[in-house]
Design a protein around this motif. Structure first.
Motif, mmCIF file in Angstrom:
data_model
loop_
_atom_site.group_PDB
_atom_site.id
_atom_site.type_symbol
_atom_site.label_atom_id
_atom_site.label_comp_id
_atom_site.label_asym_id
_atom_site.label_seq_id
_atom_site.Cartn_x
_atom_site.Cartn_y
_atom_site.Cartn_z
ATOM 1 N N LYS A 70 0.835 -1.205 0.000
ATOM 2 C CA LYS A 70 0.000 0.000 0.000
ATOM 3 C C LYS A 70 0.871 1.258 0.000
ATOM 4 C CE LYS A 70 -4.048 2.007 2.190
ATOM 5 N NZ LYS A 70 -5.098 1.807 3.201
ATOM 6 N N VAL A 71 1.913 1.258 0.801
ATOM 7 C CA VAL A 71 2.832 2.402 0.878
ATOM 8 C C VAL A 71 3.566 2.579 -0.449
ATOM 9 C CG1 VAL A 71 4.915 3.283 2.015
ATOM 10 C CG2 VAL A 71 3.122 2.193 3.376
ATOM 11 N N LEU A 72 4.088 1.498 -0.989
ATOM 12 C CA LEU A 72 4.813 1.570 -2.262
ATOM 13 C C LEU A 72 3.889 2.004 -3.394
ATOM 14 C CD1 LEU A 72 6.958 -1.654 -1.885
ATOM 15 C CD2 LEU A 72 7.806 0.689 -1.884
ATOM 16 N N ARG A 73 2.683 1.503 -3.379
ATOM 17 C CA ARG A 73 1.705 1.864 -4.402
ATOM 18 C C ARG A 73 1.418 3.370 -4.341
ATOM 19 N NH1 ARG A 73 -3.575 2.263 -4.106
ATOM 20 N NH2 ARG A 73 -3.822 1.155 -2.140
ATOM 21 N N ALA A 74 1.270 3.898 -3.129
ATOM 22 C CA ALA A 74 1.014 5.334 -2.957
ATOM 23 C C ALA A 74 2.214 6.156 -3.418
ATOM 24 C CB ALA A 74 0.687 5.632 -1.498
ATOM 25 N N GLU A 124 12.341 -9.127 0.286
ATOM 26 C CA GLU A 124 12.411 -9.041 1.745
ATOM 27 C C GLU A 124 12.061 -7.655 2.267
ATOM 28 O OE1 GLU A 124 15.117 -9.887 -0.154
ATOM 29 O OE2 GLU A 124 15.063 -12.053 0.058
ATOM 30 N N GLU A 125 12.216 -6.648 1.405
ATOM 31 C CA GLU A 125 11.877 -5.283 1.808
ATOM 32 C C GLU A 125 10.375 -5.016 1.666
ATOM 33 O OE1 GLU A 125 13.334 -0.873 0.508
ATOM 34 O OE2 GLU A 125 14.860 -2.434 0.585
ATOM 35 N N ILE A 126 9.719 -5.763 0.802
ATOM 36 C CA ILE A 126 8.292 -5.585 0.574
ATOM 37 C C ILE A 126 7.464 -6.432 1.543
ATOM 38 C CG2 ILE A 126 6.420 -5.851 -1.102
ATOM 39 C CD1 ILE A 126 8.552 -5.443 -3.324
ATOM 40 N N PHE A 127 7.932 -7.630 1.814
ATOM 41 C CA PHE A 127 7.190 -8.574 2.672
ATOM 42 C C PHE A 127 7.994 -8.920 3.919
ATOM 43 C CE2 PHE A 127 5.819 -9.312 -1.674
ATOM 44 C CZ PHE A 127 4.445 -9.234 -1.547
ATOM 45 N N GLN A 128 7.299 -8.972 5.054
ATOM 46 C CA GLN A 128 7.944 -9.368 6.307
ATOM 47 C C GLN A 128 7.097 -10.443 6.980
ATOM 48 O OE1 GLN A 128 6.972 -5.795 6.215
ATOM 49 N NE2 GLN A 128 8.770 -5.491 4.961
ATOM 50 N N ASN A 129 7.766 -11.427 7.504
ATOM 51 C CA ASN A 129 7.067 -12.464 8.273
ATOM 52 C C ASN A 129 6.519 -11.799 9.522
ATOM 53 O OD1 ASN A 129 6.241 -14.706 9.697
ATOM 54 N ND2 ASN A 129 8.033 -15.902 9.154
ATOM 55 N N GLU A 130 5.286 -12.084 9.875
ATOM 56 C CA GLU A 130 4.648 -11.433 11.032
ATOM 57 C C GLU A 130 5.339 -11.788 12.344
ATOM 58 O OE1 GLU A 130 0.438 -10.964 11.239
ATOM 59 O OE2 GLU A 130 0.243 -11.458 9.123
ATOM 60 N N GLU A 131 6.098 -12.877 12.362
ATOM 61 C CA GLU A 131 6.811 -13.280 13.577
ATOM 62 C C GLU A 131 8.040 -12.421 13.800
ATOM 63 O OE1 GLU A 131 7.652 -17.392 13.055
ATOM 64 O OE2 GLU A 131 5.554 -17.957 13.013
#
Length: 65
Positions: free
Chosen positions: A6-10, A57-64
């Motif tokens: 969402k941030v990158l899209r904006a 890895e910069e776009i997605f982060q494991n919730e843990e």
């Protein structure tokens, strides 16, 4: 899985529909990924990485993490 789509899209001034068209998916898919209801396939994650010129890895982060 948390993500920064969402941030990158904006930052790139893209609507969900415009991003979906670039990635050849539905707007609903983008919405679900942004809300963390759906994890993208690996090929889709690579497309996002290439489009935004960011490592996966910069776009997605494991919730843990």
């Amino acid at each position: 899985m948390k993500n920064k789509i969402k941030v990158l899209r904006a930052q790139h001034e893209l609507t969900q529909a415009q991003l979906a068209q670039k990635l050849e998916v539905s707007r609903q898919t983008i919405n679900a990924i942004e809300k963390g209801k759906f994890d993208p396939s690996l090929p889709l994650a690579f497309k996002l990485s290439k489009l935004f010129a960011k490592p996966i890895e910069e776009i997605f982060q494991n919730e843990e993490s």
